[in-house]
Design an enzyme around this catalytic site. Structure first.
Site: not given
Ligand SMILES: NC(=O)c1ccc[n+]([C@@H]2O[C@H](COP(=O)([O-])OP(=O)(O)OC[C@H]3O[C@@H](n4cnc5c(N)ncnc54)[C@H](OP(=O)(O)O)[C@@H]3O)[C@@H](O)[C@H]2O)c1
Ligand SMILES: Cc1cc2nc3c(=O)[nH]c(=O)nc-3n(C[C@H](O)[C@H](O)[C@H](O)COP(=O)(O)OP(=O)(O)OC[C@H]3O[C@@H](n4cnc5c(N)ncnc54)[C@H](O)[C@@H]3O)c2cc1C
Lengths: 495, 254
Positions: B147, B160
């Protein structure tokens, strides 16, 4: 016996990575053939993978090596385990994609299978599978012989020429390489077989174009072509549209041994389909001007590209310029021009490693054959309309195919195009072309493929079961496997 | 096997319910990916994601459950994923992440530990296990969702951000260690993406959606570029921002 380190062909291996010494286990030869983990890629440089490379020192060692992977696949191979990683031979790595790679397994370099026997009075010669066509030409030309089929580069081994059943500009008259092979010595996990079109034709034809998946060819008897001189007499014609050049090829290709056309598939409809047709024959002595030496041996490349060119050097604009230049420098109509073997057959061999010009991302070559002219026109329009740039395409009329279930040529039109990786529309364009080709009952050339889908493969090569039944006999455990067979899920690749 | 465009035939997604990951999976299934192993913590959400994956064209979508708060289970989770995938895994996508609540996290050592475990320790452990298998396999690709939050850490989400910074640096080091092994590592650095993770928060400048991230990722597969910024302009923005004096950095919105 002194161990020789494998040193598979120059530009094709990148980044030697010292790995911990690998255990080699050999039940039959006295000393281990050293294996080295290496990153291997094809000519298009697109999907490199690492394998353990071994370079057996002769046919016996090849046989012993494959024998190690015994009937149950239990033996410990040079990759330190059971051969579950698979084994595949490799020549000079001139296939464009992943045919001569085997990730995590063993790749057998044929570089030491380099014997050339004496030429029989009828022009047949015993050749080691690792001998490259350049060397073979230099060896036989002085006594008035030439190779029966020439692909667009001399940097191809005899084993690779058999395994891809390569074709040349003379396919309409002489067929493909394996039609000039009278026998091959094939090392397999179940033993060594001597096969030919009359002895065990099933295994022979499965090996012709079989991409190493039926075993490792160690030697072959090749029937050479008698020639008077090393010169070519060439007629060149330019055409402003596709129909013109196709009509001309239909009408008079048969009066030449060699025929090929360069085609512009440009986006601009005014230029799309313009072509330069060159056709020729081996020059008889009488055709040479006084004082010309009748035999001049071809030379190795003189220029070398040292490192991959910067990204985007070859783009829509530079490619259009190149195509324009190529078209303009060709005479509108010229006949009886004398040409050397290099410049007629291997214009690209002038620069070694020219594939590096495509930059760090590499490129794909798409070559297909279709039976009817209408389908060919459809592909040329699809390519032009897509706006994805491609270098001058090579167009050729094929004669009838042969019995090999994986042999590429079949009666009709074949077109080969280079596309640099990069344009977002490229994968979709090639899938659309696959559809046109399949619809027309045609196929793409696997020795050049790096992106076909398993479904398309099975539609294009409906006789894969013949390959499978030959393999059940010689390789029941499915030891022979390549990245290509894994990607396309055939010949033991899971499906 | 990956084809010339880097399109895999089989992949493992760690964080299989992530919105960004699901969008990438859908695109790759359309391009020809047939086996997709989805690993996550919520079996029901995983089943829904698996159904969508099959809908998009995959033929096999097994699921594996794990909890990223227990880093000790990471290697076993990876083993299970590889076992469900079949003979080859062409791509591993690391999408596990948790944005947290900065104000609550920073006042609570246990919550801080959880943030670091979920965003850094578990992913780094799992990547180590996956890399060893890919190296033995002789080929493969690893995509790590990092990120921009880790590029220059800010007050409003430093827990984070710092964990992401660690993961980003880890992935760059891993990439270096796998040079010439046939295994490619690519680090994806999106800016603000509107997903369930950022729900209820005001979009930062240069906000994108999961589709933009998926397009950038699919385009990058053919290349092998080490770092992929989404949108590509944030690369230049952050090149400037990392040198911004702290007094000004505090005032940058987002
Ligand atoms: N959205 C943004 O603005 C953004 C920006 C930059 C980078 N990112 C990164 O991109 C990746 C995907 O993010 P996203 O936006 O698609 O968000 P998201 O839908 O919340 O994805 C996060 C993933 O991590 C899983 N997770 C979180 N805590 C966990 C735990 N304790 N055990 C097992 N699984 C866990 C979530 O499972 P659940 O579905 O069960 O919660 C989900 O599959 C993440 O690494 C995030 O940091 C996001
Ligand atoms: C510039 C250029 C032009 C070309 N023009 C043409 C053309 O006009 N016509 C044409 O048909 N092809 C053409 N090709 C393709 C080329 O001829 C084939 O890919 C050929 O197989 C390459 O031979 P190689 O020795 O490099 O084999 P590699 O690329 O090393 O291997 C190719 C395949 O052969 C198998 N193989 C290699 N050695 C053996 C062996 N001893 N026993 C069993 N299997 C073996 C490998 O496992 C692999 O599946 C061209 C390629 C280039 C780079």
């Amino acid at each position: 016996m002194k161990a020789t380190a494998p040193g598979v062909s120059g530009g094709d291996i990148v980044g030697l990575r010292p790995e911990p010494a690998l255990e080699t286990n050999n039940h039959r030869s006295e000393e281990p053939t050293p294996a080295e983990a290496r990153l291997l890629r094809g000519w298009g440089r697109t999907a490199p993978t690492t394998a353990h490379v071994v370079a057996p020192r002769g046919p016996d060692e090849v046989a012993a090596l494959l024998g190690v992977f015994d009937a149950r696949g239990q033996g410990a191979g040079p990759d330190g385990h059971t051969g579950r990683g698979g084994v595949i031979p490799r020549g000079l790595g001139r296939s464009y994609g992943d045919a001569a790679q085997c990730a995590g397994g063993t790749v057998v370099s044929t570089e030491h299978l380099d014997r050339i026997g004496a030429i029989g009075s009828g022009g047949s010669v015993v050749v080691g599978a690792g001998v490259d066509l350049h060397r073979l030409i230099c060896e036989v030309l002085p006594s008035g012989w030439f190779i029966p089929v020439s692909p667009g580069t001399r940097q191809v081994t005899v084993g690779g020429a058999i395994a891809a059943d390569v074709h040349g500009k003379n396919h309409h008259r002489d067929g493909s390489f394996c039609q000039h092979v009278t026998s091959v010595t094939l090392a397999t996990p179940t033993g060594v077989h001597l096969v030919g079109p009359h002895d065990d034709p099933t295994l022979f034809w499965a090996t012709a174009g079989g991409l190493g998946l039926t075993g490792i060819v160690t030697e072959a008897i090749v029937q050479l072509l008698a020639v008077d001189t090393s010169w070519m007499v060439v007629d060149t014609e330019r055409f402003d549209d596709l129909d013109g050049v196709m009509a001309r090829m239909d009408q008079s290709d048969m009066s030449y041994r060699y025929s090929v056309a360069w085609l512009d598939c440009a986006a601009r409809t005014s230029r799309r389909g313009r072509a330069v047709l060159t056709r020729g024959d081996h020059a008889p002595r009488a055709a040479l001007p006084r004082g010309t030496e009748p035999v001049r041996l071809p030379r190795r490349p003189v220029l070398r590209v040292p490192v991959p060119a910067p990204r985007g050097l070859l783009n829509a604009t530079t490619i259009a310029w190149f195509n324009e230049l190529w078209f303009r420098r060709s005479p509108r109509n010229q006949s009886g021009e004398l040409s050397t073997i290099e410049s007629y057959f291997y214009p690209l061999d002038f620069i070694a490693d020219w594939n590096l010009l495509y930059g760090p991302l590499g490129f794909v070559q798409y070559q297909f054959v279709v039976g009817d002219a209408e389908a060919l026109r459809a592909t040329v329009d699809t390519i032009g309309a897509s706006g994805v740039p491609s270098f001058l395409a090579v167009l050729k009329r094929f004669g009838a195919g042969n019995p090999g279930p994986l042999s590429f040529p079949m009666e009709g039109w074949t077109l080969a195009l280079d596309f640099p990786i990069g344009p977002p529309g490229l994968p979709g364009l090639l899938r659309r072309l696959d559809d046109v080709v399949m619809e027309a009952g045609g196929r793409v050339y696997l020795a050049k493929d790096s992106r076909l889908s398993p479904d398309a493969l099975h539609a294009m090569y409906p006789r894969l079961d013949e390959l499978d039944s030959a393999r059940r006999r010689v390789d029941p455990e499915g030891v022979l496997r390549s990245d290509l067979s894994r990607r396309l899920q055939f010949a033991g690749g899971v499906r | 096997m990956n084809n010339a465009f880097g399109v895999p035939q089989s992949m493992v997604v760690l964080g299989g319910t992530s919105e960004i990951a699901s969008t990438i999976v859908r695109r790759l299934a359309q391009e020809g990916c047939r086996t997709v192993v989805l690993a996550g913590r919520d079996a029901i959400a995983l089943a829904t994601a698996a159904a969508a994956t099959i809908e998009a064209g995959a033929t096999l979508a097994p699921t594996v459950t794990f909890d990223a708060r227990a880093a000790g289970g990471a290697a076993a989770c990876v083993d299970e994923c590889f076992a469900s995938a079949g003979p080859d895994v062409d791509l591993v996508l690391m999408a596990v992440g948790q944005l947290g609540e900065q104000m609550a996290d920073e006042g609570d050592p246990d919550r801080t530990a959880e943030m670091v475990t979920v965003n850094f320790t578990w992913p780094a452990t799992a990547l180590t296990a996956a890399a060893a298998r890919l190296r033995r396999q002789g080929h493969g690709r690893v995509l790590v969702l990092s990120s921009v939050a880790g590029v220059r850490v800010r007050r409003s989400n430093y827990t984070y951000g710092s964990a992401k910074a660690g993961l980003d640096a880890f992935a760059l080091g891993l990439a270096e260690s796998l040079r010439d092994s046939g295994v490619v590592v690519q680090v994806i650095r999106p800016g603000f993406v509107t997903t369930k993770m950022t729900k209820g928060r005001d979009p930062a400048p240069f906000a994108t959606g999961p589709d933009d991230v998926a397009s950038a990722v699919v385009a990058a597969l053919g290349g092998g570029r080490l770092v992929v910024w989404v949108p590509s302009t944030v690369r230049w923005v952050f090149l400037a921002l990392v040198h911004l004096p702290r007094v000004l950095w505090r005032r940058v919105p987002g």
